[in-house]
Design a protein around this motif. Structure first.
Motif, short mmCIF file in Angstrom:
data_model
loop_
_atom_site.label_atom_id
_atom_site.label_comp_id
_atom_site.label_asym_id
_atom_site.label_seq_id
_atom_site.Cartn_x
_atom_site.Cartn_y
_atom_site.Cartn_z
N LEU A 177 -5.99 -9.26 -6.64
CA LEU A 177 -7.24 -8.99 -6.27
C LEU A 177 -8.33 -8.62 -7.36
N PRO A 178 -8.32 -9.48 -8.21
CA PRO A 178 -9.32 -9.08 -9.49
C PRO A 178 -10.73 -8.79 -9.41
N SER A 179 -11.08 -9.22 -8.23
CA SER A 179 -12.58 -9.02 -8.05
C SER A 179 -13.18 -7.90 -6.96
N LEU A 180 -11.90 -7.32 -6.25
CA LEU A 180 -11.89 -6.46 -5.01
C LEU A 180 -12.92 -5.35 -5.42
N GLU A 181 -13.98 -5.12 -4.53
CA GLU A 181 -14.89 -4.15 -4.70
C GLU A 181 -14.83 -3.19 -3.31
N ALA A 182 -14.42 -3.57 -2.36
CA ALA A 182 -14.57 -2.70 -1.00
C ALA A 182 -13.10 -2.81 -0.53
N VAL A 183 -12.54 -1.79 0.27
CA VAL A 183 -11.30 -1.68 0.99
C VAL A 183 -11.49 -0.97 2.34
N CYS A 184 -11.14 -1.56 3.46
CA CYS A 184 -10.93 -0.64 4.88
C CYS A 184 -9.88 -1.24 5.58
N PHE A 185 -9.14 -0.10 5.63
CA PHE A 185 -7.91 -0.13 6.40
C PHE A 185 -8.00 0.85 7.68
N LEU A 186 -7.98 0.24 8.74
CA LEU A 186 -7.92 1.00 9.98
C LEU A 186 -6.69 1.01 10.77
N GLN A 187 -6.40 1.94 11.51
CA GLN A 187 -5.08 1.91 12.24
C GLN A 187 -3.78 1.79 11.48
N PHE A 188 -3.52 2.60 10.54
CA PHE A 188 -2.56 2.64 9.51
C PHE A 188 -1.21 2.85 10.32
N HIS A 189 -0.16 2.44 9.61
CA HIS A 189 1.31 2.70 10.24
C HIS A 189 2.17 2.90 9.25
N GLY A 190 1.85 4.14 8.52
CA GLY A 190 2.82 4.55 7.30
C GLY A 190 2.78 3.66 6.19
N ILE A 191 1.60 3.24 5.85
CA ILE A 191 1.33 2.49 4.61
C ILE A 191 1.32 3.27 3.37
N ARG A 192 1.99 2.75 2.29
CA ARG A 192 2.08 3.91 1.28
C ARG A 192 0.81 3.18 0.14
N LEU A 193 -0.23 4.29 0.45
CA LEU A 193 -1.46 3.93 -0.39
C LEU A 193 -1.33 3.65 -1.97
N ARG A 194 -0.61 4.74 -2.48
CA ARG A 194 -0.45 4.74 -3.75
C ARG A 194 -0.29 3.53 -4.49
N GLN A 195 0.67 2.77 -4.04
CA GLN A 195 1.26 1.67 -4.44
C GLN A 195 0.28 0.36 -4.42
N PHE A 196 -0.43 0.61 -3.23
CA PHE A 196 -1.54 -0.78 -3.20
C PHE A 196 -2.50 -0.42 -4.18
N PHE A 197 -3.20 0.85 -4.47
CA PHE A 197 -4.44 0.87 -5.24
C PHE A 197 -3.71 0.87 -6.69
N GLU A 198 -2.53 1.24 -6.93
CA GLU A 198 -2.02 1.07 -8.56
C GLU A 198 -1.68 -0.45 -8.74
N ARG A 199 -1.75 -1.36 -7.82
CA ARG A 199 -1.69 -2.85 -8.10
C ARG A 199 -2.76 -3.62 -8.26
N LEU A 200 -3.88 -2.92 -7.93
CA LEU A 200 -4.97 -3.63 -7.89
C LEU A 200 -5.40 -3.82 -9.51
N ARG A 201 -5.73 -5.01 -9.77
CA ARG A 201 -6.17 -5.32 -11.15
C ARG A 201 -7.56 -4.89 -11.42
N ASN A 202 -8.49 -5.04 -10.63
CA ASN A 202 -9.89 -4.71 -10.83
C ASN A 202 -10.19 -3.16 -10.98
N PRO A 203 -10.56 -2.46 -12.07
CA PRO A 203 -10.78 -0.99 -12.32
C PRO A 203 -12.41 -0.71 -11.24
N GLY A 204 -13.09 -1.57 -10.97
CA GLY A 204 -14.44 -1.51 -10.63
C GLY A 204 -14.37 -1.13 -9.18
N LEU A 205 -13.55 -0.69 -8.27
CA LEU A 205 -13.56 -0.79 -6.95
C LEU A 205 -14.74 0.33 -6.61
N LYS A 206 -15.70 -0.03 -5.53
CA LYS A 206 -16.70 0.80 -5.32
C LYS A 206 -16.56 1.45 -3.88
#
Length: 424
Positions: A177-206
């Motif tokens: 997701l090289p262009s990702l600017e906004a993330v919305c996760f609702l009703q989580f079920h044990g997701i490991r957040l760290r791994q997801f955000f570490e794997r994003l290519r775009n450092p410009g998340l807003k």
């Protein structure tokens, strides 16, 4: 045929179409099965709605209407929403085929479809992939399927991703997701957040919005988001277990953050205790000096440790651009601190020692705070808040509209009184 030509002329002007459950803004129009078959036949070669750019196809309508999606599709559609519950799953494949065959420039896609097997999941994945070069916003309201992940991860133009039911977002491949600017996760079920955000290519998340996370995941989130500290402007989180804000270390990196919402998940059977102190609020203000909107806690949270004038005064100094603040306030302590020993108002609170305060706060939401019984409490609180927030014009509480209106009136009068007394 004159009637058909008139209809074609009308249909040629339609740009927004909602097929499904009617509401106050979209009255129901009954179409017979015969008419539906005719419209489908006439639109096989030429789109029935050639200028249509937004289509919401909700399956809470007749089968023949759902089956005849081809009649509603246009190559110019950029905003597409599709809802197919379980009883319509048999129609998933032909509907997706129609969409993929006629729509090629969708920029916003919203899906709420029941997937019963791996084949259906691959068909949905194919639809997402069909808009690979144009899709900018993806909303998936139904449970996320593993098969979707490769298609989502390879969307080069995706700017907004919203998932309402997710289990394994952390399994997307690296540099996604090289262009990702906004993330919305609702009703989580044990997701490991760290791994997801570490794997994003775009450092410009807003913008990041996550809910139903544990306190451990909350702490991990704050740590991993430090990578986006220079770009992140909005952060909203809610925890499902006790949240002790004073024990959470917030890195002094989020200097560009303008919107912060930290609270508990709503709609739970048991309230989630939310603990906060004046020092915790002061630390947040120091770490995020450019905040314009701050919310701490919510009506769903129980066990509040409310803040006092001390932390509000600290915020007005460190976050002078703050315009809206929502926080549980301990008005009883505020009044006690401003009363002399004999129970009268301490004239010291009227002094003009905050005349240089430039905080722009205009709206204060005090949650379930109620006014103390002391006769002068309203004036004490209003004058005190008026000094801390000189531009305050609205105070909102959950103690009844009459009291809220009275509270606002007292506050506004106190602002004028403070300025007059300051010049004497």
């Amino acid at each position: 045929m004159d009637e058909w030509e008139r209809f074609r002329g009308y249909a040629a002007r339609v740009v927004d179409l909602h097929i499904g459950v009617p509401n106050l803004f979209s009255p129901q129009v009954n179409i017979s099965p015969e008419t539906m078959s005719f419209l489908e036949m006439m639109s096989t070669s030429v789109p029935l709605f050639p200028k249509l750019t937004s289509l919401r196809l909700m399956a809470a309508t007749r089968w023949d209407v759902v089956r005849s999606t081809l009649a509603f599709l246009s190559p110019r559609i950029t905003d597409l929403a599709l809802t197919l519950p379980g009883e319509y799953s048999i129609l998933l494949q032909p509907i997706l085929s129609n969409i993929s065959g006629r729509c090629h420039g969708v920029q916003r896609l919203e899906l709420d479809v029941t997937v019963s097997d791996s084949r259906s999941a691959h068909e949905v994945r194919g639809l997402i992939s069909a808009f690979r070069r144009t899709l900018e916003t993806l909303v998936i309201k139904s449970p996320l399927q593993m098969e979707y992940l490769p298609a989502i991860a390879s969307l080069p133009q995706l700017r907004v991703l919203k998932l309402e039911h997710a289990y394994f977002v952390d399994e997307i491949p690296p540099n996604s997701l090289p262009s990702l600017e906004a993330v919305c996760f609702l009703q989580f079920h044990g997701i490991r957040l760290r791994q997801f955000f570490e794997r994003l290519r775009n450092p410009g998340l807003k913008k990041v919005d996550v809910s139903s996370i544990s306190v451990i995941e909350f702490e991990d989130l704050m740590e991993v988001l430090a990578r986006f500290s220079t770009s992140l402007s909005s952060l909203s989180t809610s925890a499902i277990t006790d949240l002790n804000l004073p024990s959470i270390v917030v890195p002094n990196l989020f200097t560009n953050l303008r919107h912060l919402n930290v609270g508990c998940s709503s709609g739970r059977r048991h309230r989630c205790p939310f603990r906060i102190t004046d020092q915790a609020v002061a630390n947040l203000g120091a770490a995020m000096p450019n905040l314009s909107d701050l919310t701490l806690g919510s009506a769903a949270c129980g066990g509040f440790h409310a803040v006092t004038f001390k932390s509000l005064s600290s915020l007005s100094t460190t976050c002078q651009g703050l315009e809206s603040l929502s926080v549980q306030v301990d008005l009883f302590i505020m009044v006690q601190l401003c009363l002399a020993l004999e129970g009268t108002i301490d004239t010291g609170i009227m002094s003009d020692d905050t005349q240089d305060n430039r905080c722009r706060l205009r709206k204060l939401v005090v949650g379930r705070s109620t006014l103390p019984d002391h006769a002068d409490s309203g004036l004490v609180i209003a004058v005190g808040l008026g000094k801390i927030f000189p531009f305050l014009s609205e105070i909102v509480g959950h103690t009844g509209w009459d009291e809220v209106e009275r509270y606002i009136t007292i506050s506004r009068r106190a602002l004028s009184a403070t300025r007059i007394l300051g010049r004497q």
